[in-house]
Structure formats: structure tokens, C-alpha cells
Design a protein around this motif. Sequence first.
Motif, PDB file in Angstrom:
ATOM      1  N   MET A   1       0.838  -1.205   0.000  1.00  0.00           N
ATOM      2  CA  MET A   1       0.000   0.000   0.000  1.00  0.00           C
ATOM      3  C   MET A   1       0.873   1.255   0.000  1.00  0.00           C
ATOM      4  N   ARG A   2       0.485   2.230  -0.778  1.00  0.00           N
ATOM      5  CA  ARG A   2       1.230   3.485  -0.781  1.00  0.00           C
ATOM      6  C   ARG A   2       0.712   4.418   0.308  1.00  0.00           C
ATOM      7  N   ASP A   3       1.581   5.302   0.757  1.00  0.00           N
ATOM      8  CA  ASP A   3       1.173   6.302   1.739  1.00  0.00           C
ATOM      9  C   ASP A   3       0.198   7.281   1.079  1.00  0.00           C
ATOM     10  N   GLY A   4      -0.937   7.469   1.684  1.00  0.00           N
ATOM     11  CA  GLY A   4      -1.938   8.370   1.133  1.00  0.00           C
ATOM     12  C   GLY A   4      -3.297   8.081   1.731  1.00  0.00           C
ATOM     13  N   ILE A   5      -4.293   8.835   1.294  1.00  0.00           N
ATOM     14  CA  ILE A   5      -5.659   8.714   1.810  1.00  0.00           C
ATOM     15  C   ILE A   5      -6.612   8.436   0.655  1.00  0.00           C
ATOM     16  N   THR A   6      -7.363   7.364   0.766  1.00  0.00           N
ATOM     17  CA  THR A   6      -8.495   7.125  -0.133  1.00  0.00           C
ATOM     18  C   THR A   6      -9.743   7.689   0.523  1.00  0.00           C
ATOM     19  N   LEU A   7     -10.413   8.576  -0.159  1.00  0.00           N
ATOM     20  CA  LEU A   7     -11.655   9.145   0.347  1.00  0.00           C
ATOM     21  C   LEU A   7     -12.819   8.198   0.060  1.00  0.00           C
ATOM     22  N   VAL A   8     -13.740   8.139   1.003  1.00  0.00           N
ATOM     23  CA  VAL A   8     -14.919   7.279   0.880  1.00  0.00           C
ATOM     24  C   VAL A   8     -16.156   8.128   1.158  1.00  0.00           C
ATOM     25  N   THR A   9     -17.153   7.994   0.312  1.00  0.00           N
ATOM     26  CA  THR A   9     -18.392   8.743   0.508  1.00  0.00           C
ATOM     27  C   THR A   9     -19.568   7.920  -0.009  1.00  0.00           C
ATOM     28  N   ALA A 116     -24.288   3.797   8.141  1.00  0.00           N
ATOM     29  CA  ALA A 116     -23.726   3.149   6.952  1.00  0.00           C
ATOM     30  C   ALA A 116     -22.334   3.665   6.614  1.00  0.00           C
ATOM     31  N   LYS A 117     -21.958   4.832   7.122  1.00  0.00           N
ATOM     32  CA  LYS A 117     -20.604   5.344   6.885  1.00  0.00           C
ATOM     33  C   LYS A 117     -19.559   4.303   7.285  1.00  0.00           C
ATOM     34  N   PHE A 118     -19.762   3.690   8.444  1.00  0.00           N
ATOM     35  CA  PHE A 118     -18.767   2.777   8.991  1.00  0.00           C
ATOM     36  C   PHE A 118     -18.713   1.472   8.189  1.00  0.00           C
ATOM     37  N   TRP A 119     -19.870   1.035   7.699  1.00  0.00           N
ATOM     38  CA  TRP A 119     -19.916  -0.132   6.811  1.00  0.00           C
ATOM     39  C   TRP A 119     -19.189   0.174   5.503  1.00  0.00           C
ATOM     40  N   CYS A 120     -19.439   1.336   4.942  1.00  0.00           N
ATOM     41  CA  CYS A 120     -18.784   1.722   3.688  1.00  0.00           C
ATOM     42  C   CYS A 120     -17.268   1.745   3.846  1.00  0.00           C
ATOM     43  N   LEU A 121     -16.796   2.273   4.957  1.00  0.00           N
ATOM     44  CA  LEU A 121     -15.345   2.320   5.192  1.00  0.00           C
ATOM     45  C   LEU A 121     -14.748   0.926   5.256  1.00  0.00           C
ATOM     46  N   GLU A 122     -15.443   0.020   5.932  1.00  0.00           N
ATOM     47  CA  GLU A 122     -14.926  -1.350   6.006  1.00  0.00           C
ATOM     48  C   GLU A 122     -14.889  -1.984   4.621  1.00  0.00           C
ATOM     49  N   GLN A 123     -15.935  -1.796   3.830  1.00  0.00           N
ATOM     50  CA  GLN A 123     -15.943  -2.344   2.474  1.00  0.00           C
ATOM     51  C   GLN A 123     -14.820  -1.737   1.640  1.00  0.00           C
ATOM     52  N   ALA A 124     -14.632  -0.431   1.766  1.00  0.00           N
ATOM     53  CA  ALA A 124     -13.607   0.256   0.979  1.00  0.00           C
ATOM     54  C   ALA A 124     -12.205  -0.217   1.337  1.00  0.00           C
ATOM     55  N   LEU A 133      -7.668   5.740   5.033  1.00  0.00           N
ATOM     56  CA  LEU A 133      -8.970   6.092   4.471  1.00  0.00           C
ATOM     57  C   LEU A 133      -9.466   7.343   5.175  1.00  0.00           C
ATOM     58  N   ALA A 134     -10.390   8.021   4.540  1.00  0.00           N
ATOM     59  CA  ALA A 134     -11.101   9.101   5.229  1.00  0.00           C
ATOM     60  C   ALA A 134     -12.531   9.124   4.727  1.00  0.00           C
ATOM     61  N   TRP A 135     -13.452   9.188   5.670  1.00  0.00           N
ATOM     62  CA  TRP A 135     -14.832   9.433   5.284  1.00  0.00           C
ATOM     63  C   TRP A 135     -14.980  10.911   4.968  1.00  0.00           C
ATOM     64  N   HIS A 191     -17.077  16.446  14.717  1.00  0.00           N
ATOM     65  CA  HIS A 191     -17.604  16.763  13.385  1.00  0.00           C
ATOM     66  C   HIS A 191     -17.673  15.474  12.561  1.00  0.00           C
ATOM     67  N   GLY A 192     -18.876  15.071  12.169  1.00  0.00           N
ATOM     68  CA  GLY A 192     -19.051  13.819  11.447  1.00  0.00           C
ATOM     69  C   GLY A 192     -18.849  13.892   9.947  1.00  0.00           C
ATOM     70  N   ALA A 193     -18.637  15.093   9.398  1.00  0.00           N
ATOM     71  CA  ALA A 193     -18.552  15.224   7.938  1.00  0.00           C
ATOM     72  C   ALA A 193     -17.265  14.657   7.363  1.00  0.00           C
ATOM     73  N   CYS A 194     -16.244  14.509   8.194  1.00  0.00           N
ATOM     74  CA  CYS A 194     -14.970  13.984   7.713  1.00  0.00           C
ATOM     75  C   CYS A 194     -14.186  13.437   8.892  1.00  0.00           C
ATOM     76  N   PHE A 195     -13.645  12.237   8.751  1.00  0.00           N
ATOM     77  CA  PHE A 195     -12.726  11.684   9.739  1.00  0.00           C
ATOM     78  C   PHE A 195     -11.810  10.690   9.044  1.00  0.00           C
ATOM     79  N   GLU A 196     -10.635  10.498   9.601  1.00  0.00           N
ATOM     80  CA  GLU A 196      -9.559   9.771   8.916  1.00  0.00           C
ATOM     81  C   GLU A 196      -9.113   8.596   9.766  1.00  0.00           C
ATOM     82  N   LEU A 197      -8.633   7.529   9.125  1.00  0.00           N
ATOM     83  CA  LEU A 197      -8.251   6.321   9.857  1.00  0.00           C
ATOM     84  C   LEU A 197      -7.271   5.490   9.046  1.00  0.00           C
ATOM     85  N   ASP A 198      -6.570   4.592   9.739  1.00  0.00           N
ATOM     86  CA  ASP A 198      -5.734   3.619   9.047  1.00  0.00           C
ATOM     87  C   ASP A 198      -6.637   2.641   8.291  1.00  0.00           C
TER      88      ASP A 198
END
Length: 303
Positions: A1-9, A116-124, A133-135, A191-198
Motif C-alpha cells: 500500500m502506498r502512503d496516502g488517503i483514499t476518500l470514501v463517501t 452506513a458510513k462505517f460499513w462503507c469504510l470497512e468495504q472500501a 482512508l477518510a470518510w 464533526h461527522g462530515a470527515c474523519f480519517e483512519l488507518d
Amino acid sequence: MRDGITLVTAFFPIGREQWSGYSRSDQKYFAYFKHWAAIHNDLIVYTTESHADMVRKIRQELGRENTVVRTVNEIASIDTEIYDLMHKVGRQYPPFSLFPKKPEVSNPDYDFLMYAKFWCLEQASKEAETSKLAWIDFGFDHGGEYYKDTTFFDFEWNYHRPQGKASLFQMRDLPNDPVFDWIRRTESYIHGACFELDTNFASQFHADARLQYEHLLRCGIIDDDQSILLMCHLAKPEDYCCLPLRTWFTMLEQYSDKNPDPGHPRLRPEFFHVKLSMQVKWVAKCLLYAGRQIKHLIRRYAF
């Protein structure tokens, strides 16, 4: 995996254009999406089959080919137990809130979409090519509430958090009251509009969030993801790092590798000092709430 953030929405229509006082059309949400969609990050979007082409078209027109669109036509199917429980609690809880008509209190479909945000992140996390990742909400920044110029998004967002496995963005001093008290006030601390995670933490994040939702729902309380994010932090502060925001939506500007010094913004106090006119409105709201509780107690215990 490369260093960076994949956005999920995600975008799923739940009839918001018909909500009294909180109305937004599907067209407005797509305008909001177009406002930030030029961002360079890889993007994974969950939506219905009928909206998938529009998502692809917007990103392609902005020159962003690094977009994956996954269709989910029955959003309730991702977790029928939580969906059914939310609808059961949603029929009973509103009178116990100070704001019984707010969407997070009165609309289980909205609350489930926030879950569903948390489900989407797991799928992504199963297909992302980045270490993080970041929602990001589909309607992030509401079309220019903070970032007036869309050219701000002409960059790739990356950030290296100081600790933990997820970055939560904190708006105000955290509460000391019982959970029920700050939830019935519908307060926003995270703030729920954006949060970041490994990326490799997404599955655990989903499990942690689901557990906190269950805690609330089994107690007959319903709320959206912002309270759940706070509860995750309170349960596991070593994993969920809270970072202070200047104001709504500023995380992409404050917490970026492009900005080595995010500063030390002063958090909003838990309780504001308000003018007399607002104090009168709050007294009236509290009296209405007290009246509902008295009626409930009399019906429940006196007769």
C-alpha cells in the motif's frame, strides 16, 4: 500500500427534499458533491445504480479517473438488525429529546444512513490502495460554506496524525454529563462530515461504532454518527485521536501535510453564554420538554 488517503463517501436518496425545516433536494446534494469532487485523492463512492453514472460523470468531467463506484440498491440490507432496531426506537424516543423534530431524533432512515458510513469504510478497506482512508460526506462544505473557491480542492489531501489509529475532529469541550443528557440536547462535539483512519483499522472501527450504536439503541435512545464518534473516543481514547477544529469543515486545511502547523485553535465551550432573547427561548423549550415528561410520568405511573 502506498502512503496516502483514499476518500470514501456515499449518496442514498431518503426523501430529504420533503423534510420540514431540513429540506435538501437530491440535485442540491450533487451540486455539493461537484463543489469538492476535483480533489485528487482516490475516491470510492457507494450509491444506487440509478445515481452511479452521475457520480462517474462529475469526476470524469473534472479529470479524476481514480474513482470507484459501488452500487447498493437496498441500503437497509447491509445490517437489518440495526435497521429494524433503529426504526423500533425511532417510534418511541422523540418525546424524550429536547428537539423531537430534528432528523437525528425523528428519522431512523437518516440515522441508518449515518451508521452506513462505517460499513462503507470497512468495504472500501478491502480494495483501497492507500494506507489510510477518510470518510467525507457527499455534501461536504455545503457548496462553499467554508471553502468559497473550488480551486482549494485542486490538491491531494494527506495527513499524518500524531497518535492513535483514527483522527476525529473536535468542535467543542467534551461533556461531563451522562450520555443521555447531552444526547437529548442533540449537541455536536465531534464533526461527522470527515474523519480519517488507518485502512487496516476500518473493520475494527465499524465494530466499535456498531457496538456504541447498540449501547444507545438497547437503552431506547437514537442519535446520529457524531455522538457515536464521541462514544468511540471515550471508550478507546488511545485509538481515536481528537484534533481541535477552528470551525466547521476546516480539517482539510488545518490538518494537511501542506500545513505543518495546524495551530492550537480554542475549542468552543460546552455551554455558551447567550443573550437574553436566546435564554428566553431556551426556557420556553425546557418548559415544553418538562411538560411532555410530566404528562408521560402521570400517564405511566398515576393511572
